[in-house]
Design an enzyme around this catalytic site. Sequence first.
Site, PDB file in Angstrom:
ATOM      1  N   ARG A   1       0.622  -1.112  -0.017  1.00  0.00           N
ATOM      2  CA  ARG A   1      -0.202   0.032   0.013  1.00  0.00           C
ATOM      3  C   ARG A   1       0.728   1.251   0.059  1.00  0.00           C
ATOM      4  NH1 ARG A   1      -3.249  -2.934   4.584  1.00  0.00           N
ATOM      5  NH2 ARG A   1      -4.673  -3.828   3.531  1.00  0.00           N
TER       6      ARG A   1
ATOM      7  N   PHE B   1     -12.252  -3.661  -4.604  1.00  0.00           N
ATOM      8  CA  PHE B   1     -12.336  -4.517  -3.392  1.00  0.00           C
ATOM      9  C   PHE B   1     -11.558  -3.542  -2.322  1.00  0.00           C
ATOM     10  CE2 PHE B   1     -11.817  -6.927  -7.197  1.00  0.00           C
ATOM     11  CZ  PHE B   1     -12.819  -7.950  -7.132  1.00  0.00           C
TER      12      PHE B   1
ATOM     13  N   ASP C   1     -16.645  -1.271  -2.977  1.00  0.00           N
ATOM     14  CA  ASP C   1     -16.797  -2.481  -2.152  1.00  0.00           C
ATOM     15  C   ASP C   1     -18.143  -2.795  -1.765  1.00  0.00           C
ATOM     16  OD1 ASP C   1     -14.144  -4.071  -0.190  1.00  0.00           O
ATOM     17  OD2 ASP C   1     -16.292  -4.544   0.061  1.00  0.00           O
TER      18      ASP C   1
ATOM     19  N   ALA D   1     -17.510  -5.217  -7.011  1.00  0.00           N
ATOM     20  CA  ALA D   1     -16.484  -4.979  -8.183  1.00  0.00           C
ATOM     21  C   ALA D   1     -16.502  -5.478  -9.443  1.00  0.00           C
ATOM     22  CB  ALA D   1     -15.178  -5.124  -7.361  1.00  0.00           C
TER      23      ALA D   1
ATOM     24  N   ASP E   1      -7.645  -5.585  -5.380  1.00  0.00           N
ATOM     25  CA  ASP E   1      -7.128  -6.506  -4.408  1.00  0.00           C
ATOM     26  C   ASP E   1      -8.105  -7.418  -3.902  1.00  0.00           C
ATOM     27  OD1 ASP E   1      -5.782  -7.729  -2.158  1.00  0.00           O
ATOM     28  OD2 ASP E   1      -5.950  -5.945  -1.128  1.00  0.00           O
TER      29      ASP E   1
ATOM     30  N   CYS F   1      -4.355 -13.234  -3.287  1.00  0.00           N
ATOM     31  CA  CYS F   1      -3.734 -13.741  -2.052  1.00  0.00           C
ATOM     32  C   CYS F   1      -4.330 -15.436  -1.947  1.00  0.00           C
ATOM     33  CB  CYS F   1      -4.042 -13.078  -0.712  1.00  0.00           C
ATOM     34  SG  CYS F   1      -5.971 -12.737  -0.611  1.00  0.00           S
TER      35      CYS F   1
END
Lengths: 379, 379
Positions: free
Chosen positions: A204, A220, A242, A272, A292, A327
């Site tokens: 970030r 997101f 979001d 999104a 993300d 992730c």
Amino acid sequence: MVVKIEVFGEGLNQLINGNLIIFKRWIRSRKPVKIGDMVELIDEEENPVACGIWDKIGARILNFNECPNSLDDLIFEKFEFSKKSRERMGYENVYRLIHGDGDLFPGLIVDVYGPLAVIQSSSMAIDTIIPIIVKELVKVTGVDTVAEKSVQRVRSKSNLPPREKIHLGSRKEVIVEVDIEGIKYYVSLKSRKTGLYLDQRENRVYTRRFARGSSFLDLFSYTGGFGLNALHEGARHVTFVDKDTEALSALKKNLKLNNIDDSRVRIVKEDAFKFLRRSVKRDLNYEVTSVDPPALMDDYKDGLQRYKEVYVLSSQLSKDISVLSSCSRSMKLPLFISTVYDSVREPYSLLEVRGSAPDHPIRRGLEDYLKVAYVSYEG
Amino acid sequence: MVVKIEVFGEGLNQLINGNLIIFKRWIRSRKPVKIGDMVELIDEEENPVACGIWDKIGARILNFNECPNSLDDLIFEKFEFSKKSRERMGYENVYRLIHGDGDLFPGLIVDVYGPLAVIQSSSMAIDTIIPIIVKELVKVTGVDTVAEKSVQRVRSKSNLPPREKIHLGSRKEVIVEVDIEGIKYYVSLKSRKTGLYLDQRENRVYTRRFARGSSFLDLFSYTGGFGLNALHEGARHVTFVDKDTEALSALKKNLKLNNIDDSRVRIVKEDAFKFLRRSVKRDLNYEVTSVDPPALMDDYKDGLQRYKEVYVLSSQLSKDISVLSSCSRSMKLPLFISTVYDSVREPYSLLEVRGSAPDHPIRRGLEDYLKVAYVSYEG
């Protein structure tokens, strides 16, 4: 009293290879041993080879040394060591203190947010020793509140019920205000997981270098980490997207906390994917987009297809830079990179691929946790 | 005048896939075309699909657009775009302006060090258009000196002789002083490659976060980038090791330039492998070690074994942190990570894996250039 247990055969090889869980079949115990007991692993010549905690499945290794006098000491030493290593990283107030295996503490996560520590256990042994963990945490970090947020899916595999509890402290509503590199955030236990997704912390901040003067899209957005950094660096305008009401309510609090002028911000409560499809049809443009998404490959059978769709669409909206995250543990690094290449629009260049912050250390086999690609476009 | 050439069949697929070299066998030319000419690639319906330069092997793509009016304009636009993208990255004075394919300029490297630009060509077409490159470089960057350092091995594969030349400027000895994040460096064309190995720039700065108060070992130090950053951050003491006389002489100049007290520094002129073996025997210790060897796998048949040796030995000398680099293109990222895991001492954690700085963008297939692992040790 230390319980000594003998490791033999393959168990010794596993220890030499740095494995942090030694299963029962490779262990002989001379005395009865209970879950949560400190155990010293010895070889056939009685030499101590490791120290750990006894669990349902075997021994969880916390050190490749002799055991100290008590479990309390062992845990104190682990926390003390990790705290010092975070200070070496420049983290003093907000940091992940323990990242499971990566900190040689299999089964435990601890995040510290100023006066609040949030713990997450994924094993019966850790559940059992929570009182010691709480006590030593306070000693090492000086927090006044310790909350538990053991609600992750992996617990059900081990037949452990979810637990959400305040173990220490008199705060009615657990909410604290922290400062990360000049940006203020509220941390509330109502939020998902243990709070702020500290794994993205450095990424970030890194995104700032591309954000100055830009129109920035934070997809997101959750509680706004990427967009807040863009605003801090002087982004002209940020659009946050979001679908989660609580995340957006926390985002609004964060914007106020940082005195962000309303005119620089647009908040869109929408899925999104829907937002992307609509915006591409309308031929909208942003200089920088941050994407993300949640762990799509862990959540959906067609997760890979969903990543591709979101990367394809967002690259069409991005004039200069895309910041693309994944992730999913199921998405290994090479697959992530080729997915990015297959999805982004030409002409592109890949500026960098980054992982999680250094307070999320890893050991063999888990290196594919968080991955972030910075992609730039020409013309 | 733009020369139009028609691309057909597989050539068009290659273009769609973003390939930056389109070979002669997929091209029809209507007029004679010379090496170094600007060429517009068109499809069978005469639509422009890309713009590039004609080379011995075919067309090198610089843009997926129509051609501008002249090659001079094309190159000016490329440089102008790259300059702006470097500014977006926060680089204003010292940066890699063009990183070959990564900046859609196959065959060309340009580094800018304040008033000096250093170019490196690896193709006959680029050799041919150097005068235009020099002219447009000066226009876009304002440098007063342009030097060429086309001495890399890959040229011999294309039968191109090495070239080392000053194309513009009256400096007798090409040496300039630059500032990178608070550290001053001399850049001399006597140095290897194009000067400072800017690819490691961000990693050198990042190492600061672990260096404060430490005793620091900078192996294969070259002109001192890692150690200078450690000293800047307040390392107690730095030991620099390199066997190259000229590198060490530049290092000494850099230390003076940054007013580093002699008592904080030790300079060892020795082969780093020898230094390591001797130091391990003597059971020496450093809190942080940085290991940045040359491209061992490109240089030696047993290169992988050499990496392992240097990682094994240096991890034995490191009390807290190892910073382990590889810049062998032959060492892919997964092999690098497993080599690190196989070599470092227990108990370790992998804090981060990083690549090259964002002014070294990449495209498909070249992502395994520079890799750096930050490893921490317990106990």
